[in-house]
Motif scaffolding. Structure first.
Motif, mmCIF file in Angstrom:
data_model
loop_
_atom_site.group_PDB
_atom_site.id
_atom_site.type_symbol
_atom_site.label_atom_id
_atom_site.label_comp_id
_atom_site.label_asym_id
_atom_site.label_seq_id
_atom_site.Cartn_x
_atom_site.Cartn_y
_atom_site.Cartn_z
ATOM 1 N N GLY A 27 0.774 -1.231 0.000
ATOM 2 C CA GLY A 27 0.000 0.000 0.000
ATOM 3 C C GLY A 27 0.807 1.283 0.000
ATOM 4 O O GLY A 27 0.249 2.363 0.141
ATOM 5 N N HIS A 28 2.122 1.196 -0.176
ATOM 6 C CA HIS A 28 2.982 2.383 -0.210
ATOM 7 C C HIS A 28 2.761 3.120 -1.533
ATOM 8 O O HIS A 28 3.188 2.659 -2.592
ATOM 9 C CB HIS A 28 4.443 1.958 -0.050
ATOM 10 C CG HIS A 28 5.394 3.085 0.082
ATOM 11 N ND1 HIS A 28 6.304 3.387 -0.904
ATOM 12 C CD2 HIS A 28 5.567 3.988 1.074
ATOM 13 C CE1 HIS A 28 7.014 4.431 -0.519
ATOM 14 N NE2 HIS A 28 6.582 4.814 0.679
ATOM 15 N N VAL A 29 2.064 4.260 -1.452
ATOM 16 C CA VAL A 29 1.621 4.967 -2.662
ATOM 17 C C VAL A 29 2.775 5.366 -3.579
ATOM 18 O O VAL A 29 2.691 5.154 -4.792
ATOM 19 C CB VAL A 29 0.720 6.172 -2.300
ATOM 20 C CG1 VAL A 29 0.350 6.972 -3.545
ATOM 21 C CG2 VAL A 29 -0.538 5.687 -1.590
ATOM 22 N N PRO A 30 3.886 5.936 -3.082
ATOM 23 C CA PRO A 30 4.981 6.263 -4.008
ATOM 24 C C PRO A 30 5.509 5.028 -4.767
ATOM 25 O O PRO A 30 5.892 5.133 -5.932
ATOM 26 C CB PRO A 30 6.060 6.855 -3.101
ATOM 27 C CG PRO A 30 5.290 7.431 -1.949
ATOM 28 C CD PRO A 30 4.159 6.449 -1.728
ATOM 29 N N SER A 31 5.489 3.876 -4.119
ATOM 30 C CA SER A 31 5.922 2.649 -4.793
ATOM 31 C C SER A 31 4.912 2.208 -5.844
ATOM 32 O O SER A 31 5.288 1.696 -6.895
ATOM 33 C CB SER A 31 6.136 1.524 -3.777
ATOM 34 O OG SER A 31 7.185 1.856 -2.898
#
Length: 71
Positions: A27-31
């Motif tokens: 869920g890490h948006v930048p990733s």
């Protein structure tokens, strides 16, 4: 991003994509955004426009302006 930049390790786009994919699934948006870019351009992974679009839409829904370029 250590593998993508070659910071302290040999640059390896495939390894970078593996680690980014794990972070994106968490869920890490930048990733998620970076995975959309990599999938769209075939960096470290086979090009997949449909999956790139899905990642971009997910990141856009979480407020990423950068992802809106791909969505």
């Amino acid at each position: 991003m250590l593998y993508a930049n070659g910071t302290g390790v040999q640059r390896d786009e495939v390894q970078a994509t593996i680690w980014l994919s794990r972070a994106a699934r968490g869920g890490h948006v930048p990733s998620i955004v970076e995975m959309a870019y990599r999938l769209f351009n075939g960096v470290g992974v086979r090009r997949d426009i449909g999956l790139a679009y899905a990642h971009a839409m997910t990141a856009s829904e979480h407020g990423s302006v950068r992802a809106q370029r791909y969505a």
